[in-house]
Write a protein that holds these residues in place. Structure first.
Motif, PDB file in Angstrom:
ATOM      1  N   ASP A 224       0.726  -1.082  -0.091  1.00 27.85           N
ATOM      2  CA  ASP A 224      -0.088  -0.090  -0.048  1.00 27.85           C
ATOM      3  C   ASP A 224       0.673   0.976   0.171  1.00 27.85           C
ATOM      4  OD1 ASP A 224      -2.082  -1.294  -0.223  1.00 27.85           O
ATOM      5  OD2 ASP A 224      -2.472  -1.414   2.009  1.00 27.85           O
ATOM      6  N   ARG A 225       2.621   1.436   0.869  1.00 28.01           N
ATOM      7  CA  ARG A 225       2.507   2.382   0.757  1.00 28.01           C
ATOM      8  C   ARG A 225       3.435   2.586  -0.858  1.00 28.01           C
ATOM      9  NH1 ARG A 225       5.573   3.002   7.232  1.00 28.01           N
ATOM     10  NH2 ARG A 225       3.699   2.468   8.083  1.00 28.01           N
ATOM     11  N   LEU A 226       4.347   1.407  -1.167  1.00 27.54           N
ATOM     12  CA  LEU A 226       4.812   1.965  -2.061  1.00 27.54           C
ATOM     13  C   LEU A 226       3.781   1.835  -3.250  1.00 27.54           C
ATOM     14  CD1 LEU A 226       7.344  -1.083  -2.604  1.00 27.54           C
ATOM     15  CD2 LEU A 226       7.348   1.257  -1.712  1.00 27.54           C
ATOM     16  N   LYS A 227       2.518   1.985  -3.653  1.00 25.64           N
ATOM     17  CA  LYS A 227       1.551   1.937  -4.275  1.00 25.64           C
ATOM     18  C   LYS A 227       1.333   3.783  -4.459  1.00 25.64           C
ATOM     19  CE  LYS A 227      -1.817  -0.305  -3.609  1.00 25.64           C
ATOM     20  NZ  LYS A 227      -2.689  -1.723  -3.867  1.00 25.64           N
ATOM     21  N   ASP A 228       1.530   3.819  -3.378  1.00 23.81           N
ATOM     22  CA  ASP A 228       1.163   5.687  -3.401  1.00 23.81           C
ATOM     23  C   ASP A 228       2.516   6.895  -3.433  1.00 23.81           C
ATOM     24  OD1 ASP A 228      -1.761   5.061  -1.641  1.00 23.81           O
ATOM     25  OD2 ASP A 228      -0.843   5.306  -0.280  1.00 23.81           O
ATOM     26  N   LEU A 229       4.220   5.513  -3.453  1.00 27.39           N
ATOM     27  CA  LEU A 229       4.599   6.737  -3.841  1.00 27.39           C
ATOM     28  C   LEU A 229       5.093   6.691  -5.442  1.00 27.39           C
ATOM     29  CD1 LEU A 229       7.322   5.167  -1.858  1.00 27.39           C
ATOM     30  CD2 LEU A 229       5.886   7.119  -1.814  1.00 27.39           C
ATOM     31  N   LEU A 230       4.107   6.362  -6.587  1.00 25.12           N
ATOM     32  CA  LEU A 230       4.756   5.442  -7.859  1.00 25.12           C
ATOM     33  C   LEU A 230       3.283   6.850  -8.872  1.00 25.12           C
ATOM     34  CD1 LEU A 230       5.342   1.895  -7.966  1.00 25.12           C
ATOM     35  CD2 LEU A 230       6.796   3.714  -7.387  1.00 25.12           C
ATOM     36  N   ARG A 231       4.096   7.388  -9.808  1.00 25.56           N
ATOM     37  CA  ARG A 231       2.928   7.413 -11.223  1.00 25.56           C
ATOM     38  C   ARG A 231       2.029   6.806 -11.195  1.00 25.56           C
ATOM     39  NH1 ARG A 231       7.965   9.229 -15.018  1.00 25.56           N
ATOM     40  NH2 ARG A 231       8.022   6.817 -14.406  1.00 25.56           N
ATOM     41  N   HIS A 232       1.259   6.951 -11.769  1.00 26.78           N
ATOM     42  CA  HIS A 232       0.441   6.358 -12.103  1.00 26.78           C
ATOM     43  C   HIS A 232       0.415   5.365 -13.828  1.00 26.78           C
ATOM     44  CE1 HIS A 232      -0.491   9.445 -15.489  1.00 26.78           C
ATOM     45  NE2 HIS A 232      -0.915   8.404 -16.695  1.00 26.78           N
ATOM     46  N   TYR A 233       1.610   5.445 -14.590  1.00 27.05           N
ATOM     47  CA  TYR A 233       2.041   5.051 -15.537  1.00 27.05           C
ATOM     48  C   TYR A 233       3.134   3.757 -14.941  1.00 27.05           C
ATOM     49  CZ  TYR A 233       5.239   9.081 -16.207  1.00 27.05           C
ATOM     50  OH  TYR A 233       5.813   9.816 -16.384  1.00 27.05           O
ATOM     51  N   ASP A 234       3.478   3.776 -14.058  1.00 25.43           N
ATOM     52  CA  ASP A 234       4.771   3.056 -13.488  1.00 25.43           C
ATOM     53  C   ASP A 234       4.303   1.906 -12.711  1.00 25.43           C
ATOM     54  OD1 ASP A 234       6.228   5.321 -13.528  1.00 25.43           O
ATOM     55  OD2 ASP A 234       6.530   5.818 -11.372  1.00 25.43           O
ATOM     56  N   THR A 235       4.633   0.583 -12.631  1.00 24.77           N
ATOM     57  CA  THR A 235       4.312  -0.313 -12.359  1.00 24.77           C
ATOM     58  C   THR A 235       5.117  -1.441 -11.313  1.00 24.77           C
ATOM     59  OG1 THR A 235       4.056  -1.026 -14.870  1.00 24.77           O
ATOM     60  CG2 THR A 235       3.762  -3.463 -12.647  1.00 24.77           C
ATOM     61  N   LEU A 236       3.995  -0.907 -10.285  1.00 30.15           N
ATOM     62  CA  LEU A 236       4.585  -2.296  -9.381  1.00 30.15           C
ATOM     63  C   LEU A 236       3.831  -3.923  -8.635  1.00 30.15           C
ATOM     64  CD1 LEU A 236       6.107  -2.352  -5.856  1.00 30.15           C
ATOM     65  CD2 LEU A 236       3.927  -1.207  -5.470  1.00 30.15           C
ATOM     66  N   SER A 237       4.322  -5.111  -9.214  1.00 25.31           N
ATOM     67  CA  SER A 237       4.626  -6.091  -8.771  1.00 25.31           C
ATOM     68  C   SER A 237       5.459  -6.484  -7.592  1.00 25.31           C
ATOM     69  CB  SER A 237       5.081  -6.848  -9.997  1.00 25.31           C
ATOM     70  OG  SER A 237       5.083  -8.186  -9.451  1.00 25.31           O
ATOM     71  N   ARG A 238       4.786  -7.378  -6.894  1.00 23.12           N
ATOM     72  CA  ARG A 238       5.395  -8.188  -5.985  1.00 23.12           C
ATOM     73  C   ARG A 238       5.802  -9.673  -6.906  1.00 23.12           C
ATOM     74  NH1 ARG A 238       2.199 -12.558  -2.078  1.00 23.12           N
ATOM     75  NH2 ARG A 238       4.066 -12.961  -0.258  1.00 23.12           N
ATOM     76  N   PHE A 239       7.763  -9.365  -6.714  1.00 21.05           N
ATOM     77  CA  PHE A 239       7.818 -10.805  -7.458  1.00 21.05           C
ATOM     78  C   PHE A 239       7.847 -12.366  -6.814  1.00 21.05           C
ATOM     79  CE2 PHE A 239      11.524 -12.081  -9.686  1.00 21.05           C
ATOM     80  CZ  PHE A 239      11.509 -11.532 -10.745  1.00 21.05           C
ATOM     81  N   GLY A 240       7.332 -12.292  -5.172  1.00 20.13           N
ATOM     82  CA  GLY A 240       7.311 -13.424  -4.870  1.00 20.13           C
ATOM     83  C   GLY A 240       8.346 -12.966  -3.243  1.00 20.13           C
ATOM     84  N   GLY A 241       7.558 -13.900  -2.443  1.00 19.57           N
ATOM     85  CA  GLY A 241       8.507 -13.589  -0.783  1.00 19.57           C
ATOM     86  C   GLY A 241       8.345 -12.570  -0.233  1.00 19.57           C
ATOM     87  N   ASP A 242       9.043 -11.343  -0.125  1.00 15.19           N
ATOM     88  CA  ASP A 242       9.259 -10.654   0.432  1.00 15.19           C
ATOM     89  C   ASP A 242      10.146  -9.214  -0.846  1.00 15.19           C
ATOM     90  OD1 ASP A 242      11.360 -11.679   0.654  1.00 15.19           O
ATOM     91  OD2 ASP A 242      12.350 -10.080   2.704  1.00 15.19           O
ATOM     92  N   GLU A 243      10.078  -9.720  -1.664  1.00 13.10           N
ATOM     93  CA  GLU A 243      10.422  -9.176  -2.560  1.00 13.10           C
ATOM     94  C   GLU A 243       9.933  -8.190  -4.000  1.00 13.10           C
ATOM     95  OE1 GLU A 243      14.514 -12.192  -4.445  1.00 13.10           O
ATOM     96  OE2 GLU A 243      11.891 -12.293  -4.786  1.00 13.10           O
ATOM     97  N   PHE A 244       9.331  -7.167  -4.518  1.00  7.72           N
ATOM     98  CA  PHE A 244       8.938  -6.015  -4.877  1.00  7.72           C
ATOM     99  C   PHE A 244       9.545  -5.219  -6.237  1.00  7.72           C
ATOM    100  CE2 PHE A 244       7.052  -5.977  -1.030  1.00  7.72           C
ATOM    101  CZ  PHE A 244       5.473  -6.551  -1.170  1.00  7.72           C
ATOM    102  N   ILE A 245       8.975  -5.368  -6.957  1.00  8.44           N
ATOM    103  CA  ILE A 245       9.233  -5.064  -8.591  1.00  8.44           C
ATOM    104  C   ILE A 245       9.088  -3.668  -8.920  1.00  8.44           C
ATOM    105  CG2 ILE A 245      10.148  -5.288 -10.878  1.00  8.44           C
ATOM    106  CD1 ILE A 245      11.693  -6.728  -9.271  1.00  8.44           C
ATOM    107  N   ILE A 246       9.558  -2.832  -9.675  1.00  7.57           N
ATOM    108  CA  ILE A 246       9.427  -1.607  -9.841  1.00  7.57           C
ATOM    109  C   ILE A 246       9.749  -1.276 -11.191  1.00  7.57           C
ATOM    110  CG2 ILE A 246       8.905   1.081  -9.702  1.00  7.57           C
ATOM    111  CD1 ILE A 246       9.620   0.884  -6.530  1.00  7.57           C
ATOM    112  N   ILE A 247       8.967  -0.826 -11.429  1.00  8.78           N
ATOM    113  CA  ILE A 247       8.961  -0.186 -13.164  1.00  8.78           C
ATOM    114  C   ILE A 247       8.755   0.886 -13.234  1.00  8.78           C
ATOM    115  CG2 ILE A 247       9.101  -1.155 -15.915  1.00  8.78           C
ATOM    116  CD1 ILE A 247       7.905  -3.529 -15.265  1.00  8.78           C
ATOM    117  N   LEU A 248       9.814   1.731 -13.442  1.00 10.90           N
ATOM    118  CA  LEU A 248       9.723   3.417 -13.942  1.00 10.90           C
ATOM    119  C   LEU A 248      10.044   3.623 -15.441  1.00 10.90           C
ATOM    120  CD1 LEU A 248      11.690   4.966 -10.962  1.00 10.90           C
ATOM    121  CD2 LEU A 248       9.511   4.336 -11.195  1.00 10.90           C
TER     122      LEU A 248
END
Length: 586
Positions: A224-248
């Motif tokens: 939830d916190r990471l989603k609020d940081l990003l632009r509408h066309y950025d991508t936030l994904s849970r990659f697995g476990g405790d890993e998250f990927i952000i595409i800018l």
């Protein structure tokens, strides 16, 4: 008529034709038509409409009302194209209808999106039949099967296939497809793109100490916190476990990516609320750039992952951009992994043994078996601190661990045959090895093969391996301990430690981490920690081994503190088996 009397009828001639069969057929047709109408009226999701030559509604069943929203009274007399045909399709529908009426070109069945009364589109499979085609009054009937439920089911299945159920973020499958699309877009428009690999630090400790529900809640809060940081066309994904990927996508340079990384790191300076407690959790971030670091999904993810591990190795709670030196390191790691596999088939491994001495009489009580590697390719020579973590990432650790156990048993059997004084060998067992269902069977089989007992060996486990053990594994460890095998907690005091966990596990020995030993003589805080460990360990009837003693000052301090045994270069360095045999006999 009588020609002589024009106004009189001479006779009447006529014919009779039996139309019984035709009347019967007409009656049967009307009855069939009534049954057919009742049938199509009763179909709940099959909308049937009839249209005349001018495409005006002449028939509208109740399912058509449910599917398209118009009542029969509203629909009758209305034009097809003005009723349920979306505006972009209207001219094509009119042309297709005229071609069927005038030229006999049938309209093929197809899946369509038709218009509901309230304006939304309804997915249907539409087929058509023309009645009285050769007459002046042809009638076209449309049979539309409502596909809304199927489309909703397919959409939900797609969502489940591409969404992480815990955080509702795009999952790894979606992420890889999205990154491929973004890379194609960046190449076409000459843009830069960044990938951020975010990994929580010490997430396992949260799961172990607070439970998996708390860990899940933490992941949801992070998402939830990471989603609020990003632009509408950025991508936030849970990659697995405790890993998250952000595409800018479409970034202007590293400074913009660094600004996002700073925002992410700032979020982890705030506490997370778990089980009515405020806790701090940090994160490590690795970053790669297109086209600077790579031009494919595989490369960018791999390089961001490598940079993340570099951030962790540098102390966690920081970020790193990928650098060419990291690529060289990755290539070396791959080369070492390949060489390790080849060495298992050859004779490139050997054991050395480091004695542990008793602080009371300085006699050797046991020795720790340590793995060494001498590959044929000298450029790949590596210390255990380098090649062991590489082996841990694959099944190589299982095979290496089995080689160590078998080699140690063979060596101890040889010493017994030579009549040397009895000595225990302690083996380092990795978590990957211990969690193999066949581990204890293999260990007992090798002991039997060489005529040895459980009491001839000890096993050293790290604290995280013990805290992650299930009840079955703990029961098997207890069984081995009851059979005489010594079980030690290795590197105790390194990083995250919980003294409370000791009362739950069947261990005999605490081996205090060398880093704590090195600092304790000069640091009051380290002394206090070390003193607490020794006192608590003794109250729990545990032996305390001080690891890594290199100076007389450290030795005197540990002995005065009450440590039972010592291991370190001050007394003995790791040595080959013949040298240890000579030491034992002398």
């Amino acid at each position: 008529m009588n020609p002589n009397q024009p106004d009189r009828v001479a006779r009447i001639c006529g014919t009779l034709k039996d139309i019984h069969q035709r009347k019967h057929a007409e009656l049967e047709y009307r009855e069939n038509e009534q049954r057919f109408r009742k049938l199509i009226e009763a179909l709940p999701t099959v909308a049937v409409q009839g249209y005349n030559k001018e495409r005006e509604v002449i028939y509208w069943n109740d399912a058509s009302r449910r599917v398209y929203g118009y009542s029969k009274q509203e629909a009758l007399g209305s034009k097809l194209e003005q009723l349920i045909i979306p505006e972009p399709m209207r001219e094509a529908v009119k042309a297709a209808h005229q071609a069927w009426v005038n030229e006999g070109q049938e309209i093929p069945a197809a899946e369509l999106q038709l218009l509901h009364k309230d304006g939304h589109l309804v997915p249907v499979f539409s087929s058509h039949v023309m009645l009285q085609q050769d007459s002046d009054s042809p009638e076209m009937f449309c049979v539309d099967v409502d596909l809304t439920e199927q489309h909703e089911t397919a959409a939900e299945l797609k969502r489940l296939a591409t969404r992480d159920l815990l955080t509702n973020l795009p999952n790894r499958r979606f992420l890889e497809d999205e990154l491929n699309r973004r890379l194609a877009e960046a190449e076409r428009f000459g843009q830069q793109l960044a990938v951020l690999f975010v990994d929580l630090d010490l997430f396992k400790e949260v799961n172990d100490s607070m439970g998996h529900n708390a860990g899940d809640h933490l992941l949801q809060q992070v998402a939830d916190r990471l989603k609020d940081l990003l632009r509408h066309y950025d991508t936030l994904s849970r990659f697995g476990g405790d890993e998250f990927i952000i595409i800018l996508p479409n970034v202007t340079g590293r400074h913009e990516v660094q600004a996002v990384a700073d925002k992410v790191m700032a979020e982890f300076e705030q506490t997370f609320r778990l089980q009515e407690q405020d806790i701090y959790v940090t994160a490590s971030i690795g970053m790669s750039m297109y086209p600077e670091d790579g031009d494919s999904t595989v490369e960018l993810l791999k390089y961001a992952d490598a940079a993340m591990y570099q951030a962790k190795d540098s102390g966690r709670n920081r970020y790193r951009f990928f650098a060419t030196s990291m690529n060289e390191q990755l290539n070396r790691q791959r080369a070492i992994a390949g060489a390790l596999r080849q060495s298992l088939e050859g004779d490139d491994f050997h054991l050395v043994f480091q004695p542990q001495i008793d602080f009371n009489d300085y006699h050797i009580q046991a020795c720790e078996a340590l793995l060494r590697w001498q590959p044929n390719d000298t450029s790949l020579q590596a210390m255990p601190s380098e090649f062991i973590p590489i082996a841990e990432r694959s099944d190589l650790m299982i095979r290496l661990g089995q080689w160590v156990i078998r080699s140690a048993c063979r060596q101890l059997s040889k010493w017994r045959a030579q009549g040397l004084p009895h000595i225990r060998i302690d083996l380092n067992i990795s978590g990957k090895q211990l969690h193999q269902s066949s581990f204890f069977n293999f260990l007992n089989e090798v002991l039997d093969e060489y005529g040895l007992q459980a009491s001839d060996f000890g096993i050293e486990l790290t604290e995280d391996v013990l805290t992650g053990a299930d009840s079955n594994l703990l029961a098997q460890l207890t069984h081995m301990r009851d059979a005489g095998m010594k079980i030690a907690v290795d590197d105790f005091g390194s990083g995250y430690s919980s003294l409370n966990f000791l009362k739950h596990f069947s261990v005999d020995t605490l081996k205090i981490d060398r880093a704590l030993i090195a600092k304790a003589p000069e640091s009051a805080k380290e002394q206090a920690i070390l003193e607490a460990i020794v006192q608590l360990g003794h109250k729990l009837n545990l032996q305390i081994v001080a690891e890594g003693i290199e100076t007389e000052l450290q030795a005197v301090f540990c002995k005065q503190l009450g440590c039972d045994q010592a291991q370190g270069f001050l007394y003995h360095k790791p040595m080959p088996a013949p040298q240890l045999a000579q030491l034992l006999t002398s």
